[in-house]
Scaffold this active site. Structure first.
Site, PDB file in Angstrom:
ATOM      1  N   ASP A  44      -9.569   3.611  -3.788  1.00 21.21           N
ATOM      2  CA  ASP A  44     -10.237   2.376  -3.375  1.00 21.21           C
ATOM      3  C   ASP A  44     -11.671   2.304  -3.899  1.00 21.21           C
ATOM      4  OD1 ASP A  44      -7.948   1.855  -1.996  1.00 21.21           O
ATOM      5  OD2 ASP A  44      -8.793   2.199  -0.008  1.00 21.21           O
TER       6      ASP A  44
ATOM      7  N   ASP B 133       0.816  -1.212   0.000  1.00 22.69           N
ATOM      8  CA  ASP B 133       0.000   0.000   0.000  1.00 22.69           C
ATOM      9  C   ASP B 133       0.859   1.275   0.000  1.00 22.69           C
ATOM     10  OD1 ASP B 133      -2.476   1.330   0.017  1.00 22.69           O
ATOM     11  OD2 ASP B 133      -3.299  -0.011   1.526  1.00 22.69           O
TER      12      ASP B 133
END
Length: 433
Positions: free
Chosen positions: A207, A147
């Site tokens: 996202d 991430d």
């Protein structure tokens, strides 16, 4: 100057993750985050792995069981700096968990961030790439999702992001264990331009959000090619829009990641989830389930087990479909034509309807086969509807032999997906020639 430095960096001898032998077709599996978030433990993962096996999803290609954020303890090992799992969630440790997943015939993945902390506030891997990679390898990890939270400002140019993510790429490859490397930097700094040599996949947007088309200020960008704040809460069709101009960047070993699938989580209708699965497949995105696979209704299972659509995604040609045209619809929304090539002189094409009403459109074969040329598009093709079953119950019923154009009905927020085979090829396969 930055562009010259990036060109130099890309030219330096380095381990090229796209050549690590992994993800020759887009990866498939299941991830904890979309449904469970931080509420995970050993039982969560083992129950999901068992459900993947018992639902025979492994036969369709779903092979990775991925533990996302919040698996970590409060701190690293004080003496070695090595990562440590939360002992209350994983009392037997990650290696034991990975071994059990492997014993089921599956592969095991884990999560970290290229920052000082993960997005969930656990310790990240920035500055700890070597020891983390070595520890993951010793645990039997097969996949790393990496991430972008708490990156200490080490972003803003492709070169800076490249160097930060390449540190982990080198560390993973130095372990000698094949570990699929899935970058998750939300499209920041255009990873489709710099990640192709260091990662097996890269996220292209913020996202995903379990919604068809809702605008959300937390997903502010309308154009990922000029996006400085990719955010999150991105509705499904927003991500398709982001992906459209980027798909030529992908290929075997290197994929645009449109984020995990929301099918089965309840935020969209059946037809919207069919669109979700279909367009991820055509775009050659990884197909990573994000629902509770231990409790699936028949609609969810029917979508995620459509082997004709999965075959499009897993086609060894590795060529994502392209957006051929967009037609505005009265009352809002649009119709989109997508087309792509498959192996053995076969093709896939789709019409997506984002409008609030059912639509009928006449699709010209010359538009479908723009890339193949007018002479090819003037031929006759056998069409197979990949969301219709044939007399034997198999997905991909034959529709008709078509030349010139084809009329297509598409329900609101739905999609029609077809495989096209030149008539001479289809008849030869059937033994008629």
């Amino acid at each position: 100057m930055a562009r010259s430095l990036l060109s130099l960096a890309l030219a330096l001898p380095a381990v090229r993750a796209m050549n690590n032998g992994l993800a020759r077709t887009p990866q498939m599996g299941w991830n904890t985050w979309n449904h469970f978030g931080c509420g995970i433990n050993e039982d969560t993962i083992l129950s999901a792995a068992q459900a993947v096996v018992s639902n025979n999803l492994t036969a369709l290609g779903y092979e990775y069981i991925l533990v996302d954020d919040c698996w970590q303890a409060d701190a690293r090992d004080a003496s070695t700096g090595a990562p440590v799992a939360d002992p209350s969630k994983f009392p037997n440790g990650i290696k034991d968990l990975a071994d059990k997943v492997h014993d089921m015939g599956l592969k095991f993945g884990i999560y970290s961030s290229a920052g000082t902390s993960t997005c969930g506030g656990r310790f990240g891997s920035l500055g700890f790439e070597e020891i983390d990679a070595q520890t993951y390898a010793s645990w039997g990890v097969d996949y790393l999702k990496y991430d972008n939270c708490y990156n200490e400002g080490r972003a803003g140019t492709p070169l800076i992001s490249y160097e930060r993510y390449n540190n982990m790429s080198r560390a993973l490859n130095a372990t000698g264990r094949p570990i699929l490397y899935s970058m998750c930097n939300w499209g920041e700094d255009g990873p489709w331009n710099f990640a192709v040599d260091i990662a097996n996949s890269w996220r292209i947007s913020g996202d995903i959000y379990d919604n068809y088309d809702r605008y959300d200020s937390r997903c502010p960008c309308t154009d990922m090619l000029d996006c400085k704040l990719s955010g999150f809460h991105c509705a499904m069709t927003r991500i398709i829009d982001f992906a459209a101009p980027l798909l030529q960047k992908a290929g075997p070993g290197k994929w645009n990641d449109l984020d995990m699938l929301e099918i089965g989580n309840g935020g969209m209708t059946f037809d919207e989830y069919v669109t979700h699965f279909s367009m991820w497949a055509l775009a050659k995105s990884p197909l990573i389930l994000g629902n509770d696979v231990t409790s699936m209704d028949t609609d969810t299972l029917s979508i995620i087990t459509n082997d004709a659509i999965i075959a499009v995604n897993q086609d060894p040609n590795g060529s994502p479909a392209s957006q051929m045209w967009i037609h505005a619809v009265d009352g809002g929304g649009q119709l989109e034509l997508w087309s792509g090539s498959l192996v053995n002189n076969q093709f896939v094409w789709a019409v997506m309807n984002t409008s609030p009403s059912n639509q009928t459109v006449n699709v010209s074969l010359l538009d479908i086969f723009t890339d193949q040329g007018a002479a090819f598009g003037s031929g006759t093709f056998t069409m197979y509807d990949l969301w219709q079953k044939d007399a034997d119950g198999a997905w991909g019923a034959k529709v008709a032999d078509v030349s010139g154009s084809m009329s297509v009905d598409v329900v609101t927020h739905g999609v029609r997906v077809f495989k096209a085979v030149p008539v001479s090829s289809s008849r030869r396969a059937a033994g008629e020639l």
